[in-house]
Structures are given as structure tokens and as C-alpha cells.
Motif scaffolding. Structure first.
Motif, PDB file in Angstrom:
ATOM      1  N   GLN A   1       0.746  -1.275  -0.006  1.00 29.65           N
ATOM      2  CA  GLN A   1      -0.028   0.079   0.134  1.00 29.65           C
ATOM      3  C   GLN A   1       0.731   1.387  -0.080  1.00 29.65           C
ATOM      4  O   GLN A   1       0.284   2.411  -0.304  1.00 29.65           O
ATOM      5  N   GLY A   2       1.893   1.066   0.241  1.00 29.73           N
ATOM      6  CA  GLY A   2       2.920   2.355   0.365  1.00 29.73           C
ATOM      7  C   GLY A   2       3.269   2.771   1.803  1.00 29.73           C
ATOM      8  O   GLY A   2       2.398   2.846   2.265  1.00 29.73           O
ATOM      9  N   THR A   3       4.447   3.590   1.750  1.00 35.87           N
ATOM     10  CA  THR A   3       4.763   4.109   3.003  1.00 35.87           C
ATOM     11  C   THR A   3       5.334   5.300   2.892  1.00 35.87           C
ATOM     12  O   THR A   3       6.414   5.364   1.971  1.00 35.87           O
ATOM     13  N   LEU A   4       5.105   6.636   3.363  1.00 37.35           N
ATOM     14  CA  LEU A   4       5.733   7.684   3.054  1.00 37.35           C
ATOM     15  C   LEU A   4       7.022   7.897   3.802  1.00 37.35           C
ATOM     16  O   LEU A   4       7.064   7.841   5.030  1.00 37.35           O
ATOM     17  N   VAL A   5       8.031   8.311   2.958  1.00 36.99           N
ATOM     18  CA  VAL A   5       9.093   8.850   3.650  1.00 36.99           C
ATOM     19  C   VAL A   5       9.403  10.345   3.206  1.00 36.99           C
ATOM     20  O   VAL A   5       9.355  10.646   2.189  1.00 36.99           O
ATOM     21  N   THR A   6       9.609  11.136   4.412  1.00 35.74           N
ATOM     22  CA  THR A   6       9.732  12.432   3.968  1.00 35.74           C
ATOM     23  C   THR A   6      11.302  13.130   4.446  1.00 35.74           C
ATOM     24  O   THR A   6      11.406  12.753   5.877  1.00 35.74           O
ATOM     25  N   VAL A   7      11.909  13.433   3.892  1.00 34.93           N
ATOM     26  CA  VAL A   7      13.486  13.938   4.354  1.00 34.93           C
ATOM     27  C   VAL A   7      13.314  15.624   4.178  1.00 34.93           C
ATOM     28  O   VAL A   7      13.136  15.952   3.163  1.00 34.93           O
TER      29      VAL A   7
END
Length: 125
Positions: free
Chosen positions: A117-123
Motif C-alpha cells: 500500500q505504500g509508506t511515506l518517507v519525508t526527508v
């Protein structure tokens, strides 16, 4: 078949994150598996893959040397260890399985039959 991705989050540039992807079917332990990502306003792009028979790993040039894909066949779990993260790594990360991939197109998301389902990565910079 279900793939469950987890491990995303917010991290500062230069930091590290580890993504996990658990599969529901033991048959996927013999499939090629990969990670893709889709950033804001961008197309889905290949990140890394692990080939079904040899366990050889393949990476996009943009992540080579910073990311590592591994899997635990006993646990039917795929991992993506990400280090030295950059703001341009910000994206939703998807795990995917391809039981019938051919080597020349393993970086083509259209070849993958099963998706998490996707997982959000924010840098942050």
C-alpha cells in the motif's frame, strides 16, 4: 496475496530509515521483489530489486551506495535500509513482487504483479 509495507516517517537529511514489507504468501519467497517510489508530481520509479534465484541485488543509480535491499525468506519479509537520505528521496515507497520478471525489465514497475500500500518517507533539509 498481500504485501504490507511499513517503516516510513520523517527524517532529517543525512539520516537513516529502514522499511519493511511483509508478504502473506510463502510462495513469494521465490519471487523477484523490489522497492519503487513515487515523489510528488513524479512518476513511479525503480529503487531496488532482489532477483528471485540468485538473490543478486540491483539499484537505481540515485540510491546506489546509500540504500540496501535484503530479504528474509523464512519470514517472507523484504527490507530496504536507507542511509544518507536526501530531500529528493522524499516519496511514497512501495514494495512489490514479481514472480515472472525477466532480468532485463526488473526495473519496470509494470512487470510487478503484487503491490503493497505504500509508506511515506519525508526527508527534511
Amino acid at each position: 496475496v498481500q504485501l504490507q509495507a511499513s517503516g516510513g516517517g520523517l527524517v532529517q537529511a543525512g539520516g537513516s530509515l529502514s522499511l519493511h514489507c511483509a508478504a502473506s504468501e510463502r510462495s513469494l519467497s521465490g519471487a523477484t521483489m523490489g522497492w519503487f517510489r513515487q515523489g510528488p508530481g513524479k512518476e513511479r520509479e525503480f529503487v531496488a530489486a532482489i532477483w528471485r534465484s540468485t538473490e543478486h541485488t540491483y539499484y537505481a543509480d540515485s540510491v546506489k551506495g546509500r540504500f540496501a535491499i535484503t530479504r528474509d525468506k523464512a519470514k517472507i519479509t523484504l527490507y530496504l535500509q536507507m542511509s544518507d537520505l536526501k530531500p529528493e528521496d522524499t516519496a511514497v515507497y512501495y514494495c512489490a513482487a514479481c514472480p515472472t520478471c525477466i532480468l532485463s525489465t526488473l526495473n519496470n514497475f509494470r512487470q510487478y504483479a503484487y503491490w503493497g500500500q505504500g509508506t511515506l518517507v519525508t526527508v527534511s533539509s
